[in-house]
Write a protein that holds these residues in place. Structure first.
Motif, PDB file in Angstrom:
ATOM      1  N   HIS A 108      -5.349  -0.942  -2.852  1.00 36.63           N
ATOM      2  CA  HIS A 108      -4.890  -1.192  -4.211  1.00 36.63           C
ATOM      3  C   HIS A 108      -4.793  -2.679  -4.556  1.00 36.63           C
ATOM      4  O   HIS A 108      -4.218  -3.032  -5.578  1.00 36.63           O
ATOM      5  CB  HIS A 108      -3.537  -0.512  -4.422  1.00 36.63           C
TER       6      HIS A 108
ATOM      7  N   GLU B 291       0.837  -1.204   0.000  1.00 31.46           N
ATOM      8  CA  GLU B 291       0.000   0.000   0.000  1.00 31.46           C
ATOM      9  C   GLU B 291       0.873   1.256   0.000  1.00 31.46           C
ATOM     10  O   GLU B 291       0.546   2.240  -0.672  1.00 31.46           O
ATOM     11  CB  GLU B 291      -0.941   0.000   1.196  1.00 31.46           C
ATOM     12  N   GLU B 292       1.966   1.226   0.713  1.00 31.80           N
ATOM     13  CA  GLU B 292       2.884   2.375   0.721  1.00 31.80           C
ATOM     14  C   GLU B 292       3.466   2.606  -0.668  1.00 31.80           C
ATOM     15  O   GLU B 292       3.570   3.749  -1.122  1.00 31.80           O
ATOM     16  CB  GLU B 292       4.008   2.148   1.731  1.00 31.80           C
TER      17      GLU B 292
ATOM     18  N   ARG C 147       0.669   0.749  -9.429  1.00 31.36           N
ATOM     19  CA  ARG C 147      -0.733   1.182  -9.477  1.00 31.36           C
ATOM     20  C   ARG C 147      -1.640   0.250  -8.687  1.00 31.36           C
ATOM     21  O   ARG C 147      -2.660   0.678  -8.163  1.00 31.36           O
ATOM     22  CB  ARG C 147      -1.215   1.257 -10.921  1.00 31.36           C
TER      23      ARG C 147
ATOM     24  N   ALA D 104       2.061   1.808  -3.507  1.00 31.66           N
ATOM     25  CA  ALA D 104       0.980   2.338  -4.336  1.00 31.66           C
ATOM     26  C   ALA D 104       0.746   3.814  -4.034  1.00 31.66           C
ATOM     27  O   ALA D 104       0.591   4.629  -4.953  1.00 31.66           O
ATOM     28  CB  ALA D 104      -0.296   1.533  -4.119  1.00 31.66           C
ATOM     29  N   ASP D 105       0.738   4.168  -2.764  1.00 29.64           N
ATOM     30  CA  ASP D 105       0.541   5.571  -2.394  1.00 29.64           C
ATOM     31  C   ASP D 105       1.670   6.454  -2.915  1.00 29.64           C
ATOM     32  O   ASP D 105       1.457   7.628  -3.233  1.00 29.64           O
ATOM     33  CB  ASP D 105       0.412   5.713  -0.878  1.00 29.64           C
ATOM     34  N   ALA D 106       2.880   5.898  -3.020  1.00 35.13           N
ATOM     35  CA  ALA D 106       4.035   6.651  -3.511  1.00 35.13           C
ATOM     36  C   ALA D 106       4.100   6.684  -5.035  1.00 35.13           C
ATOM     37  O   ALA D 106       4.987   7.309  -5.607  1.00 35.13           O
ATOM     38  CB  ALA D 106       5.319   6.037  -2.956  1.00 35.13           C
ATOM     39  N   GLY D 107       3.147   5.995  -5.698  1.00 31.65           N
ATOM     40  CA  GLY D 107       3.121   5.991  -7.150  1.00 31.65           C
ATOM     41  C   GLY D 107       4.098   5.010  -7.781  1.00 31.65           C
ATOM     42  O   GLY D 107       4.321   5.039  -8.980  1.00 31.65           O
ATOM     43  N   GLN D 108       4.664   4.109  -6.978  1.00 33.93           N
ATOM     44  CA  GLN D 108       5.613   3.130  -7.505  1.00 33.93           C
ATOM     45  C   GLN D 108       4.912   1.970  -8.203  1.00 33.93           C
ATOM     46  O   GLN D 108       5.481   1.352  -9.099  1.00 33.93           O
ATOM     47  CB  GLN D 108       6.501   2.616  -6.379  1.00 33.93           C
TER      48      GLN D 108
ATOM     49  N   ASP E  20      -4.427   0.208   4.305  1.00 37.64           N
ATOM     50  CA  ASP E  20      -4.596   1.487   3.617  1.00 37.64           C
ATOM     51  C   ASP E  20      -5.409   2.475   4.449  1.00 37.64           C
ATOM     52  O   ASP E  20      -5.452   3.653   4.136  1.00 37.64           O
ATOM     53  CB  ASP E  20      -5.298   1.254   2.272  1.00 37.64           C
TER      54      ASP E  20
END
Length: 56
Positions: free
Chosen positions: A46, A3-4, A12, A6-10, A40
């Motif tokens: 995600h 989740e981290e 999707r 995904a939140d950082a945009g690494q 999350d």
């Protein structure tokens, strides 16, 4: 950690595929959904796919 990322945009989204996890009943789909929500902090997690064992 997923989740981290995904939140950082690494990434999707992320998925899970594990035969023993399901066949040995370590967890259920509902539990995975709940854990992803808890990680999350809500329903906007995600986790997008679960590959299930079909021929055992």
């Amino acid at each position: 950690m997923l989740e981290e990322a995904a939140d950082a945009g690494q990434v999707r989204a992320y998925a899970i595929a594990t035969w023993p996890g399901f066949t040995d009943r370590f967890f259920t789909i509902s539990q995975l959904d709940r854990l992803a929500s808890e990680a999350d902090g809500g329903r906007e997690h995600h986790l997008r796919a679960v590959q299930l064992p079909v021929n055992q």
